[in-house]
Design a protein around this motif. Sequence first.
Motif, PDB file in Angstrom:
ATOM      1  N   GLU A  80       2.737  27.368  32.949  1.00 53.11           N
ATOM      2  CA  GLU A  80       3.650  28.527  32.996  1.00 53.11           C
ATOM      3  C   GLU A  80       4.681  28.431  31.877  1.00 53.11           C
ATOM      4  OE1 GLU A  80       3.643  28.837  37.854  1.00 53.11           O
ATOM      5  OE2 GLU A  80       5.534  28.837  36.785  1.00 53.11           O
ATOM      6  N   ILE A  81       5.125  27.208  31.609  1.00 53.78           N
ATOM      7  CA  ILE A  81       6.128  27.013  30.556  1.00 53.78           C
ATOM      8  C   ILE A  81       5.516  27.362  29.200  1.00 53.78           C
ATOM      9  CG2 ILE A  81       7.679  25.354  29.454  1.00 53.78           C
ATOM     10  CD1 ILE A  81       7.678  23.808  32.112  1.00 53.78           C
ATOM     11  N   TYR A  82       4.272  26.933  28.987  1.00 50.11           N
ATOM     12  CA  TYR A  82       3.583  27.289  27.740  1.00 50.11           C
ATOM     13  C   TYR A  82       3.481  28.803  27.600  1.00 50.11           C
ATOM     14  CZ  TYR A  82       1.810  22.462  27.349  1.00 50.11           C
ATOM     15  OH  TYR A  82       1.687  21.118  27.230  1.00 50.11           O
ATOM     16  N   LEU A  83       3.021  29.426  28.686  1.00 49.69           N
ATOM     17  CA  LEU A  83       2.753  30.862  28.615  1.00 49.69           C
ATOM     18  C   LEU A  83       4.010  31.690  28.396  1.00 49.69           C
ATOM     19  CD1 LEU A  83       0.062  32.047  31.152  1.00 49.69           C
ATOM     20  CD2 LEU A  83      -0.051  31.906  28.685  1.00 49.69           C
ATOM     21  N   THR A  84       5.114  31.273  28.979  1.00 52.02           N
ATOM     22  CA  THR A  84       6.335  32.070  28.842  1.00 52.02           C
ATOM     23  C   THR A  84       7.093  31.730  27.553  1.00 52.02           C
ATOM     24  OG1 THR A  84       7.517  30.476  30.217  1.00 52.02           O
ATOM     25  CG2 THR A  84       6.699  32.451  31.316  1.00 52.02           C
ATOM     26  N   SER A  85       6.511  30.853  26.733  1.00 53.88           N
ATOM     27  CA  SER A  85       7.128  30.551  25.438  1.00 53.88           C
ATOM     28  C   SER A  85       6.360  31.320  24.351  1.00 53.88           C
ATOM     29  CB  SER A  85       7.051  29.050  25.157  1.00 53.88           C
ATOM     30  OG  SER A  85       5.755  28.720  24.689  1.00 53.88           O
TER      31      SER A  85
ATOM     32  N   SER B  59       9.021  37.519  33.635  1.00 57.71           N
ATOM     33  CA  SER B  59       8.835  36.447  32.663  1.00 57.71           C
ATOM     34  C   SER B  59       7.431  36.480  32.039  1.00 57.71           C
ATOM     35  CB  SER B  59       9.103  35.087  33.312  1.00 57.71           C
ATOM     36  OG  SER B  59       8.250  34.903  34.412  1.00 57.71           O
ATOM     37  N   LEU B  61       4.412  36.468  33.251  1.00 56.45           N
ATOM     38  CA  LEU B  61       3.295  35.708  33.826  1.00 56.45           C
ATOM     39  C   LEU B  61       2.361  36.593  34.642  1.00 56.45           C
ATOM     40  CD1 LEU B  61       5.103  32.472  35.038  1.00 56.45           C
ATOM     41  CD2 LEU B  61       3.363  32.608  33.260  1.00 56.45           C
ATOM     42  N   ARG B  84       8.991  36.884  25.302  1.00 55.74           N
ATOM     43  CA  ARG B  84       8.963  35.418  25.391  1.00 55.74           C
ATOM     44  C   ARG B  84       9.940  34.737  24.419  1.00 55.74           C
ATOM     45  NH1 ARG B  84       2.373  35.205  26.128  1.00 55.74           N
ATOM     46  NH2 ARG B  84       2.424  35.986  28.247  1.00 55.74           N
ATOM     47  N   TYR B 114       9.476  26.698  20.890  1.00 51.98           N
ATOM     48  CA  TYR B 114      10.249  27.846  20.391  1.00 51.98           C
ATOM     49  C   TYR B 114      10.535  27.706  18.900  1.00 51.98           C
ATOM     50  CZ  TYR B 114      10.713  28.784  25.300  1.00 51.98           C
ATOM     51  OH  TYR B 114      10.415  29.054  26.612  1.00 51.98           O
TER      52      TYR B 114
END
Lengths: 260, 332
Positions: A80-85, B59, B61, B84, B114
């Motif tokens: 999820e962290i990958y995808l939302t970055s 977010s 997802l 994002r 990022y």
Amino acid sequence: MKARALVRLWSIFGEPLWVFVGMGFPVLSSLAFSLLYYSIGAAGYIGFAVLGGVMVSFWGNVLWSMASQFNWDKQEGLFEIYLTSPASISAILIGMSVGGIIGTVPSAVIVTVLGWALFHPAVNASWGGVALTFGLTLASLYAMGMVLSSLYLTYGREAESMNEVLQEPVSMLSGLYFPVLGGSSPFPLALQAVASLIPLTIGMDALRKTLFYGDSVAQVWPDMAALAVMAVVLLILSSYALKFLENLGRKEGTIAVRIR
Amino acid sequence: MSEPQLPAVEVEGLRREFKTKGPPVVALDGVSMKVRQGEVFGVLGPNGAGKTTTIRILSTLLLPTGGWARVMGFDVAKEPEKVRKVINMASGAEKAGYDFISAKRNLWFFSQLYGIPGDVADRRIGELSERLGLTKYLDRKFYALSTGYRQRATIARAFVNDPKVVFLDEPTIGLDVMTARSIRDFLIEEARKNGRTIILASHNMAEVEAICDRVAIVDKGKILTEGSPEDLKRSLGAPALVMEVSPPQAGFEMLAKVPGVKGFTSSIEEERGLSTVQAVVDSDAAARAAEDAVRKAGLKVVASWRKQATLEEVFVALVGRGFKEREEQDVV
């Protein structure tokens, strides 16, 4: 990409016991085949067994640390962290591959040193060809890992069972310890054709030719071209598969499901 | 005249259905809301109310099946890549780190997603860790951190990219009081000093009351009401009635028929041999009538008093029952 490669290396080398344990299977399987060939008087095949031990280290890494990695990341909430970055998922996978390759080198080196020290297999190498073939084999093998990693996103914990299903048949079909293509193959032509679809099969065949029979780049170029094409096709396929699965997951609500 | 500021989050008629073997489950049913920049906005509701689904859609997802949502002006369905770049998220339920590398290296890795230059990332990790009391533990491997410090690292991760909007889903769940408080203080400071917009999904009413400027109370995929915690509590009119009743029992349905009783919640305290009932009433007369109704049912009111309403009473007034009873209803 670089950051993900570093994470893999920090993880591997941060736990020296893991490096040691990771060497177990490649070393033992290579020794077993070497001893078998030695005892039946097939000394010419001992080099194949050592080479197989080297390459099985990478194949194991592809299966257990590449293919199932995103699935594990998904279960842990990391995906999820990958995808939302804004980071590219393909770049993360490539970083994972580079880290995995470097992290597997100690195992490959130990198998090589032990094999050569114990059995002195005969080598007649065209080193340029060996280096190029080895590089292309790894590129196509890890590209296959990237495709598997994308596909495994649709699975839950059964992804590990998929690994078990793939591990031994691919090891056998790709000829890690004995030639499976051409006249000396124990397989019928149809099975050889199927085996040729696995990058490792083409790579192992080309590595044997360049390392033990002295074939030059000019002689193994068809194998190298096949490996290069496989690497590119699999990379593109993985990128599309990831995008497709991400969209499907966002639509179906499955991409972010964690096992808690 | 200056132009009105772009809302940090804008949602209109948001709907999300999930396919099941039976009829589709409606997780969100026409949610609309607007969150200002720099605001701490709470989404409060029982489990299954639609909080996490809202966070997941915002977010990027999850795609909505109806309606639309924008974050900093970008459509979450059509422009996820742009969204994002300006957001981050964290959940209290996530582990969110690689076990065998240090907390610092984990934070550095996530900052690289990022594209933050190394020196900027190092400085930011240092600052965030200092403020979250994590500095001493930065070199510990992630698996060796306690739940509280792991969660502090998770919160630091959610702010490492200097996001405009941060989505937090139950960020203090399962944490001890001190850790939860330090995380709450950090969140308030982030909103007040750095103008960060924080969307907090929680079923912890005290937490939402403590840190949110505004709150939307949700149930069954709908927003029931929206406003500042103070305004919502004030809207109830009269203090809530609390009664300790003997012998202990679960049902107090007689209260539902009392005029002026907006809703009630009850729990059994077996060790003390009584039930505690909290009723939301619109007047003192309604409170007296509620006590009488309990007595008429043959029960003894051991003690009763009035208390200032909390957001739980606001929910009870809107739905008729408390969070716990609501979740039990859904299970049945």
